[in-house]
Design a protein around this motif. Structure first.
Motif, PDB file in Angstrom:
ATOM      1  N   THR A 181       9.321  11.319   8.564  1.00  0.00           N
ATOM      2  CA  THR A 181      10.287  10.236   8.366  1.00  0.00           C
ATOM      3  C   THR A 181      10.583   9.518   9.677  1.00  0.00           C
ATOM      4  O   THR A 181      10.698   8.286   9.728  1.00  0.00           O
ATOM      5  CB  THR A 181      11.585  10.791   7.756  1.00  0.00           C
ATOM      6  OG1 THR A 181      11.289  11.433   6.514  1.00  0.00           O
ATOM      7  CG2 THR A 181      12.595   9.676   7.520  1.00  0.00           C
ATOM      8  N   LYS A 182      10.704  10.272  10.750  1.00  0.00           N
ATOM      9  CA  LYS A 182      10.934   9.665  12.060  1.00  0.00           C
ATOM     10  C   LYS A 182       9.760   8.785  12.467  1.00  0.00           C
ATOM     11  O   LYS A 182       9.940   7.692  13.017  1.00  0.00           O
ATOM     12  CB  LYS A 182      11.163  10.756  13.104  1.00  0.00           C
ATOM     13  CG  LYS A 182      12.519  11.439  13.025  1.00  0.00           C
ATOM     14  CD  LYS A 182      12.664  12.507  14.106  1.00  0.00           C
ATOM     15  CE  LYS A 182      14.035  13.171  14.046  1.00  0.00           C
ATOM     16  NZ  LYS A 182      14.175  14.253  15.060  1.00  0.00           N
ATOM     17  N   ALA A 183       8.551   9.265  12.208  1.00  0.00           N
ATOM     18  CA  ALA A 183       7.364   8.477  12.562  1.00  0.00           C
ATOM     19  C   ALA A 183       7.312   7.183  11.759  1.00  0.00           C
ATOM     20  O   ALA A 183       6.964   6.118  12.283  1.00  0.00           O
ATOM     21  CB  ALA A 183       6.101   9.298  12.326  1.00  0.00           C
ATOM     22  N   ALA A 184       7.685   7.245  10.474  1.00  0.00           N
ATOM     23  CA  ALA A 184       7.666   6.057   9.623  1.00  0.00           C
ATOM     24  C   ALA A 184       8.762   5.072  10.007  1.00  0.00           C
ATOM     25  O   ALA A 184       8.608   3.858   9.853  1.00  0.00           O
ATOM     26  CB  ALA A 184       7.824   6.462   8.160  1.00  0.00           C
ATOM     27  N   ALA A 185       9.874   5.587  10.529  1.00  0.00           N
ATOM     28  CA  ALA A 185      11.010   4.729  10.876  1.00  0.00           C
ATOM     29  C   ALA A 185      10.674   3.748  12.004  1.00  0.00           C
ATOM     30  O   ALA A 185      11.259   2.665  12.091  1.00  0.00           O
ATOM     31  CB  ALA A 185      12.209   5.584  11.276  1.00  0.00           C
ATOM     32  N   GLU A 186       9.736   4.103  12.853  1.00  0.00           N
ATOM     33  CA  GLU A 186       9.390   3.233  13.981  1.00  0.00           C
ATOM     34  C   GLU A 186       8.863   1.880  13.512  1.00  0.00           C
ATOM     35  O   GLU A 186       9.023   0.873  14.193  1.00  0.00           O
ATOM     36  CB  GLU A 186       8.367   3.918  14.877  1.00  0.00           C
ATOM     37  CG  GLU A 186       8.921   5.161  15.591  1.00  0.00           C
ATOM     38  CD  GLU A 186       7.886   5.784  16.509  1.00  0.00           C
ATOM     39  OE1 GLU A 186       6.759   5.236  16.598  1.00  0.00           O
ATOM     40  OE2 GLU A 186       8.198   6.809  17.138  1.00  0.00           O
ATOM     41  N   MET A 206       9.527   0.827  10.232  1.00  0.00           N
ATOM     42  CA  MET A 206      10.352   0.524   9.060  1.00  0.00           C
ATOM     43  C   MET A 206       9.611   0.726   7.739  1.00  0.00           C
ATOM     44  O   MET A 206       9.791  -0.012   6.780  1.00  0.00           O
ATOM     45  CB  MET A 206      10.884  -0.913   9.146  1.00  0.00           C
ATOM     46  CG  MET A 206      11.733  -1.188  10.367  1.00  0.00           C
ATOM     47  SD  MET A 206      13.230  -0.171  10.407  1.00  0.00           S
ATOM     48  CE  MET A 206      14.154  -0.878   9.051  1.00  0.00           C
ATOM     49  N   LYS A 207       8.792   1.746   7.668  1.00  0.00           N
ATOM     50  CA  LYS A 207       8.086   2.041   6.422  1.00  0.00           C
ATOM     51  C   LYS A 207       9.014   2.782   5.469  1.00  0.00           C
ATOM     52  O   LYS A 207       9.784   3.640   5.868  1.00  0.00           O
ATOM     53  CB  LYS A 207       6.846   2.897   6.697  1.00  0.00           C
ATOM     54  CG  LYS A 207       5.727   2.172   7.417  1.00  0.00           C
ATOM     55  CD  LYS A 207       4.514   3.071   7.557  1.00  0.00           C
ATOM     56  CE  LYS A 207       3.350   2.324   8.194  1.00  0.00           C
ATOM     57  NZ  LYS A 207       3.616   1.948   9.587  1.00  0.00           N
ATOM     58  N   ARG A 208       8.913   2.431   4.187  1.00  0.00           N
ATOM     59  CA  ARG A 208       9.683   3.150   3.169  1.00  0.00           C
ATOM     60  C   ARG A 208       9.037   4.512   2.933  1.00  0.00           C
ATOM     61  O   ARG A 208       7.821   4.613   2.816  1.00  0.00           O
ATOM     62  CB  ARG A 208       9.701   2.370   1.858  1.00  0.00           C
ATOM     63  CG  ARG A 208      10.351   1.001   1.945  1.00  0.00           C
ATOM     64  CD  ARG A 208      10.318   0.369   0.554  1.00  0.00           C
ATOM     65  NE  ARG A 208      10.970  -0.917   0.516  1.00  0.00           N
ATOM     66  CZ  ARG A 208      10.336  -2.086   0.624  1.00  0.00           C
ATOM     67  NH1 ARG A 208       9.024  -2.102   0.803  1.00  0.00           N
ATOM     68  NH2 ARG A 208      10.997  -3.210   0.573  1.00  0.00           N
ATOM     69  N   ILE A 219       0.841  -1.198   0.000  1.00  0.00           N
ATOM     70  CA  ILE A 219       0.000   0.000   0.000  1.00  0.00           C
ATOM     71  C   ILE A 219       0.880   1.252   0.000  1.00  0.00           C
ATOM     72  O   ILE A 219       1.837   1.350   0.759  1.00  0.00           O
ATOM     73  CB  ILE A 219      -0.896   0.024   1.248  1.00  0.00           C
ATOM     74  CG1 ILE A 219      -1.698  -1.267   1.354  1.00  0.00           C
ATOM     75  CG2 ILE A 219      -1.821   1.224   1.235  1.00  0.00           C
ATOM     76  CD1 ILE A 219      -2.368  -1.445   2.690  1.00  0.00           C
ATOM     77  N   CYS A 220       0.527   2.204  -0.841  1.00  0.00           N
ATOM     78  CA  CYS A 220       1.246   3.477  -0.887  1.00  0.00           C
ATOM     79  C   CYS A 220       0.377   4.583  -0.292  1.00  0.00           C
ATOM     80  O   CYS A 220      -0.727   4.837  -0.780  1.00  0.00           O
ATOM     81  CB  CYS A 220       1.606   3.832  -2.330  1.00  0.00           C
ATOM     82  SG  CYS A 220       2.775   2.698  -3.101  1.00  0.00           S
ATOM     83  N   GLY A 221       0.869   5.202   0.755  1.00  0.00           N
ATOM     84  CA  GLY A 221       0.210   6.375   1.316  1.00  0.00           C
ATOM     85  C   GLY A 221       0.781   7.616   0.657  1.00  0.00           C
ATOM     86  O   GLY A 221       2.000   7.827   0.664  1.00  0.00           O
ATOM     87  N   ILE A 222      -0.065   8.432   0.063  1.00  0.00           N
ATOM     88  CA  ILE A 222       0.384   9.566  -0.741  1.00  0.00           C
ATOM     89  C   ILE A 222      -0.187  10.862  -0.182  1.00  0.00           C
ATOM     90  O   ILE A 222      -1.408  11.021  -0.090  1.00  0.00           O
ATOM     91  CB  ILE A 222      -0.040   9.395  -2.213  1.00  0.00           C
ATOM     92  CG1 ILE A 222       0.612   8.122  -2.796  1.00  0.00           C
ATOM     93  CG2 ILE A 222       0.334  10.609  -3.043  1.00  0.00           C
ATOM     94  CD1 ILE A 222       0.098   7.753  -4.171  1.00  0.00           C
ATOM     95  N   ILE A 223       0.696  11.784   0.199  1.00  0.00           N
ATOM     96  CA  ILE A 223       0.294  13.112   0.666  1.00  0.00           C
ATOM     97  C   ILE A 223       0.690  14.106  -0.424  1.00  0.00           C
ATOM     98  O   ILE A 223       1.862  14.230  -0.756  1.00  0.00           O
ATOM     99  CB  ILE A 223       0.989  13.476   1.986  1.00  0.00           C
ATOM    100  CG1 ILE A 223       0.662  12.436   3.066  1.00  0.00           C
ATOM    101  CG2 ILE A 223       0.566  14.863   2.459  1.00  0.00           C
ATOM    102  CD1 ILE A 223       1.446  12.630   4.353  1.00  0.00           C
TER     103      ILE A 223
END
Length: 391
Positions: free
Chosen positions: A224-229, A231-233, A147-151
């Motif tokens: 990016t920090k939130a996604a790193a928790e 391991m989201k690309r 799934i791609c989340g797009i903002i």
């Protein structure tokens, strides 16, 4: 909706103010909505559904992976729908400050991404790699990442939507799109066209919310920090402080035309707009005079008016930021050659195209992207390996 934006059109149905989840156009819980402004008048254009956290969970839970041929044969419908919806798309794009000509260019630009990526799935080849082991072959193949989340941003709400969605669908990835609160209607209209073209409902979801992201480095760092928790690309396109450098041997007339595009496109509201104009001392005066003359030829007004070449800013906050940078520069010794204030004869979120000279590195504009129609000329004395050296 104000008649200056949406007159009688062939595709009135493209104006969608609801969210799209699993093929269902839905209202927000409690019918919660948020206002969308029309910047040339400073009035509310319409209201849009303000979807919530559970709506995003519903979208994610219903996603579907489709064959790589998903876009082939369907992109033609979207492109052929553009002529009947062209005027509508252009008018909705003007709610971020574009002129009609700029908006028309973006619609065609957006359609080109669909055409390009519709042909890419058949070329998603793998690789054959020599192996270090005897009698073996190493093969690689490409698979969907998921799934791609797009903002998407408000300054290119159509083009950036198709630029992100089309490659995702081509790679068999479902998308959950969060359009900008300032300009949500373009993505929603695109989603409607996609459904008409045959894109499966569970492949594309568009969820407008009143929350807005600014494409700054600070915001990108936070996300990016939130996604790193988990391991989201992530892939970020953020802000900058782009320089436009004028050397002493440049053709100044040609440079001025380039500066007009780099600085005043979309009223200075693009991620690639030059924020600082670094001008060699030998050509400083000539450049400032020619740029001022060219800027004074710009026609400020509503984007729908044919004679307009410079539209409004997206909202009141944008006007205040531009004026704050201009006033800070003046207080610190800069000189205004053109503009420098909000016009009194126009309603809405306008700011006069501005040329400022004698800018210095202690001014706000030297460190913070203005994102508006204000060009600040910084003097430099010599070339360096990196480009230019300051005072």
């Amino acid at each position: 909706m104000p008649s200056i934006v949406i007159p009688k059109l062939q595709r009135q149905d493209l104006l969608v103010s609801l969210g799209l989840v699993a093929g269902e156009w839905r209202e927000a819980p409690g019918k919660k909505v948020f206002p969308v402004d029309e910047p040339s008048s400073g009035t509310v254009l319409s209201h849009c559904a303000d979807l919530g956290r559970q709506d995003f969970f519903d979208a994610i839970d219903s996603v579907l992976l489709e064959p790589a041929s998903l876009l082939r044969g369907r992109q033609r419908h979207v492109r052929e729908s553009c002529p009947s919806g062209m005027t509508w798309f252009c008018r909705t794009l003007m709610i971020n400050g574009k002129t009609f000509l700029e908006a028309k260019g973006e619609v065609n630009y957006a359609a080109s991404f669909i055409a390009w990526f519709a042909e890419e799935p058949v070329r998603s080849y793998g690789d054959t790699i020599p192996s270090s082991y005897a009698n073996t072959t190493v093969l690689t193949c490409k698979e969907p990442v998921g799934i791609c989340g797009i903002i998407t941003p408000w300054n290119f709400p159509a083009a950036i939507t198709t630029r992100k969605v089309a490659p995702a669908l081509a790679a068999r990835c479902s998308v959950v799109v969060k359009p900008p609160s300032e300009t949500p209607f373009s993505a929603l209209a695109f989603a409607k066209l996609a459904l008409e073209a045959g894109v499966p409902p569970n492949c594309m979801h568009v969820l407008p919310t009143k929350d807005s992201f600014t494409g700054s480095t600070n915001v990108g760092n936070m996300l990016t920090k939130a996604a790193a928790e988990t391991m989201k690309r992530v892939s970020m396109e953020l802000g900058g402080n782009a320089p436009f450098i004028v050397f002493e041997d440049a053709d100044i007339s040609q440079v001025v035309e380039a500066a007009m595009v780099c600085k005043f496109r979309c009223s200075g509201q693009t991620c690639v707009c030059a924020n600082r104009l670094l001008v060699h001392e030998r050509v400083r005066d000539e450049f400032a005079q020619k740029l001022t003359k060219r800027v004074q030829q710009l026609k400020l007004g509503r984007g729908i008016d044919k004679e307009t070449t410079q539209g409004p800013l997206v909202n009141e906050s944008a006007v205040k930021k531009v004026d704050s940078h201009v006033q800070d520069a003046l207080e610190k010794g800069a000189t205004v050659y053109a503009g420098g204030k909000a016009p009194t004869h126009l309603q809405g979120y306008f700011y006069e195209p501005t040329v400022i000279s004698n800018a210095t590195t202690d001014m706000d504009v030297a460190h913070d992207k203005t994102f508006g129609p204000s060009s600040c000329n910084f003097l430099f004395l010599r070339r360096t390996r990196g480009g230019a050296a300051g005072e």
